[in-house]
Motif scaffolding. Sequence first.
Motif, mmCIF file in Angstrom:
data_model
loop_
_atom_site.group_PDB
_atom_site.id
_atom_site.type_symbol
_atom_site.label_atom_id
_atom_site.label_comp_id
_atom_site.label_asym_id
_atom_site.label_seq_id
_atom_site.Cartn_x
_atom_site.Cartn_y
_atom_site.Cartn_z
ATOM 1 N N GLY A 47 0.884 -7.985 11.926
ATOM 2 C CA GLY A 47 0.211 -8.544 10.774
ATOM 3 C C GLY A 47 0.441 -7.734 9.507
ATOM 4 N N ILE A 48 1.133 -6.619 9.633
ATOM 5 C CA ILE A 48 1.502 -5.780 8.494
ATOM 6 C C ILE A 48 2.771 -5.027 8.866
ATOM 7 C CG2 ILE A 48 0.132 -3.774 9.250
ATOM 8 C CD1 ILE A 48 -0.521 -3.270 6.279
ATOM 9 N N ALA A 49 3.639 -4.823 7.901
ATOM 10 C CA ALA A 49 4.845 -4.022 8.136
ATOM 11 C C ALA A 49 4.568 -2.587 7.708
ATOM 12 C CB ALA A 49 6.027 -4.592 7.372
ATOM 13 N N GLN B 2 -4.718 0.587 9.549
ATOM 14 C CA GLN B 2 -5.863 -0.278 9.827
ATOM 15 C C GLN B 2 -6.636 -0.612 8.552
ATOM 16 O OE1 GLN B 2 -7.503 2.264 12.925
ATOM 17 N NE2 GLN B 2 -6.951 0.765 14.504
ATOM 18 N N GLN B 3 -6.790 0.371 7.655
ATOM 19 C CA GLN B 3 -7.452 0.106 6.381
ATOM 20 C C GLN B 3 -6.662 -0.909 5.553
ATOM 21 O OE1 GLN B 3 -8.898 3.569 4.074
ATOM 22 N NE2 GLN B 3 -8.575 4.779 5.921
ATOM 23 N N ALA B 4 -5.348 -0.756 5.537
ATOM 24 C CA ALA B 4 -4.509 -1.669 4.768
ATOM 25 C C ALA B 4 -4.565 -3.086 5.344
ATOM 26 C CB ALA B 4 -3.074 -1.162 4.744
ATOM 27 N N LYS B 5 -4.628 -3.199 6.654
ATOM 28 C CA LYS B 5 -4.736 -4.513 7.295
ATOM 29 C C LYS B 5 -6.012 -5.225 6.862
ATOM 30 C CE LYS B 5 -2.570 -3.750 11.795
ATOM 31 N NZ LYS B 5 -2.887 -3.764 13.247
ATOM 32 N N VAL B 6 -7.124 -4.495 6.927
ATOM 33 C CA VAL B 6 -8.415 -5.078 6.572
ATOM 34 C C VAL B 6 -8.393 -5.601 5.136
ATOM 35 C CG1 VAL B 6 -10.847 -4.514 6.144
ATOM 36 C CG2 VAL B 6 -9.723 -3.700 8.223
ATOM 37 N N PHE C 110 0.839 -1.192 0.000
ATOM 38 C CA PHE C 110 0.000 0.000 0.000
ATOM 39 C C PHE C 110 0.880 1.251 0.000
ATOM 40 C CE2 PHE C 110 -3.281 -2.892 1.208
ATOM 41 C CZ PHE C 110 -4.489 -2.264 0.902
ATOM 42 N N LEU C 111 0.469 2.257 -0.763
ATOM 43 C CA LEU C 111 1.055 3.594 -0.684
ATOM 44 C C LEU C 111 0.030 4.511 -0.019
ATOM 45 C CD1 LEU C 111 2.783 4.053 -4.167
ATOM 46 C CD2 LEU C 111 3.768 3.205 -2.028
ATOM 47 N N ALA C 112 0.438 5.150 1.064
ATOM 48 C CA ALA C 112 -0.449 6.058 1.810
ATOM 49 C C ALA C 112 0.014 7.489 1.560
ATOM 50 C CB ALA C 112 -0.430 5.735 3.292
ATOM 51 N N GLN C 113 -0.709 8.165 0.703
ATOM 52 C CA GLN C 113 -0.382 9.549 0.328
ATOM 53 C C GLN C 113 -1.262 10.474 1.165
ATOM 54 O OE1 GLN C 113 0.074 10.622 -3.992
ATOM 55 N NE2 GLN C 113 -1.794 11.782 -3.585
ATOM 56 N N GLN C 114 -0.641 11.145 2.144
ATOM 57 C CA GLN C 114 -1.430 11.890 3.121
ATOM 58 C C GLN C 114 -0.953 13.335 3.260
ATOM 59 O OE1 GLN C 114 -0.966 9.177 6.554
ATOM 60 N NE2 GLN C 114 -3.040 8.447 6.155
ATOM 61 N N ASN C 115 -1.857 14.162 3.778
ATOM 62 C CA ASN C 115 -1.607 15.587 4.000
ATOM 63 C C ASN C 115 -1.328 15.798 5.481
ATOM 64 O OD1 ASN C 115 -1.667 18.384 4.210
ATOM 65 N ND2 ASN C 115 -3.450 18.632 2.888
#
Length: 560
Positions: free
Chosen positions: A75-77, A27-31, A4-9
């Motif tokens: 469960g996610i890095a 949490q969204q990426a885990k789901v 996942f790439l999380a592009q945030q402000n």
Amino acid sequence: MKIFLAQQNYHVGNFEDNTRKIIEAIQQAKVQGGDLIVFSELCICAYPPRDFLYFNDFIDKCYTAINTIKEYADGIAVLVGAPHRNPSVKGKDLFNAAYFLENRMIRQVIHKTCLPTYDVFDEDRYFEAATEWNIVEFKNKRLAVTICEDIWNLGDNPLYTYCPMDNLINHSPDVMINLSASPFDYTHDEDRKGAVKANVLKYRIPMFYCNCVGSQTEVVFDGTSLVFDKDANLCGRLLSFKEDLQSFVLNDDGTIDAAIIEPAQVIRDKDLNPENLEEKLNIAQVHDALVMGISDYFKKMGFTKAILGSSGGIDSAVTLALACEALGAGNVRAVLMPSEYSTSHSVEDAEQLSINLGNPYDIVPIRNIYDTFLAELKPIFKDLPFSVAEENIQSRTRGNLLMAIANKFGYILLNTSNKSELSTGYGTLYGDMAGGIGVLGDCYKLQIFELAKYINREKEIIPVNIITKPPSAELRPGQKDSDSLPDYSILDKILYQYIEQSKGPDEIKAKGFDAAITDRILKMVNMNEYKRNQFCPIIRVSPKAFGVGRRLPIVAKYLS
């Protein structure tokens, strides 16, 4: 591997909100079954933190945020960017770092190697450069993690002693991952793709590039994060000027489970660095950057309402339209301040603009105030002829009225000066140069005409008469900008050569520009550095904006 790439402000120093955003994305990426989620450079504290990096408390809060976030790395890095204290007694106190979080632990810390000190960047002031380069091993994949500038040190004339990927490639990585805070300018979208492509072609492995989005005072970040497969095809691109979260599956053979957006052969190999001003270049992106710059400046400073002087000219019209889009028309107050030299159509045009936009406006004539000034100054001015002194009284009267209304009702004043005016000193200190943020200060006049046309692309918002009439400050009878300045079609192109291209007078003249006009313009630019030094922050949209990215002495002799 699902990445996942999380592009945030983010917001500089807003650790609570930055941390909340990061955790929500994890949490969204885990789901959704993500294996790894990547955030941008210095996302914990936001970029650029500048001299806050000297505060131990600021760094402590970065560490506290990382310790909070690592508890969600189960469960996610997670790859996040933050300062890292230098354990050595030698060198600077901090590294610009990427933290690899796994199993609720800080498993590895990667340091940035190439520390830019040009334009808006000043990283060597704060950080020590990396001298060790190690692969991150995760789920049978070997990750080469770099930070922003680390992937730009390619080509025939590298800026830095080390190129980290030249060392990391010796460890046989499967993928490159870059955490970035790469500012927007109207050439940079193509430059960025070219830089990523060059790395992929050189090292023959795919790259995941995560950029931040949002505006930090004058510096705008457009996001536009990228994913390239091993053959240098663009397979993923996140939204521009918006937060975004997307996932991509990296296959064992270096391909990406996504359709090719742009094949390698159509992506530029070299930087987009136009030798001449192209006023239409990426004008839609410039528009979006300015809207975001206004919106984030107000939101992050806790402001809600803006005010500006609406003259019936194109600069104030474009500023007003942008502000209404960014803040909502009801939150932007326009003040029309006609003098005896204002034409009736200017007032009518300004009124029609506010009617089109639906923003509140007032008409406050300045003639009586101006006459009072002249009466009080009569014993000193005596019978000296009308001059710039009387012109500037009108401009400062308007600035005073705007600031009075702003103070009374809690508005922030938007400055409407353009780059052509700021370059040549065609503005009044404490008058039309007043403001909390400069909206158009990095746009030449020719670009502002293009912005107006873009704003009107679907319907007439800015009255056509505002766009077509000759520009004028209307501070004396029949005044036109062309009375004091060369025609903008010449002026802007010479300014571009001097400011964006850093060309000296002989180089500019060699391009065919008139020698006398060139000398006159360059002299105006240098003589008015003292004015720009007192100006408000300017939203940066060009490769070379006035402000922190262009630092010249005020009292220099060069070309004066």
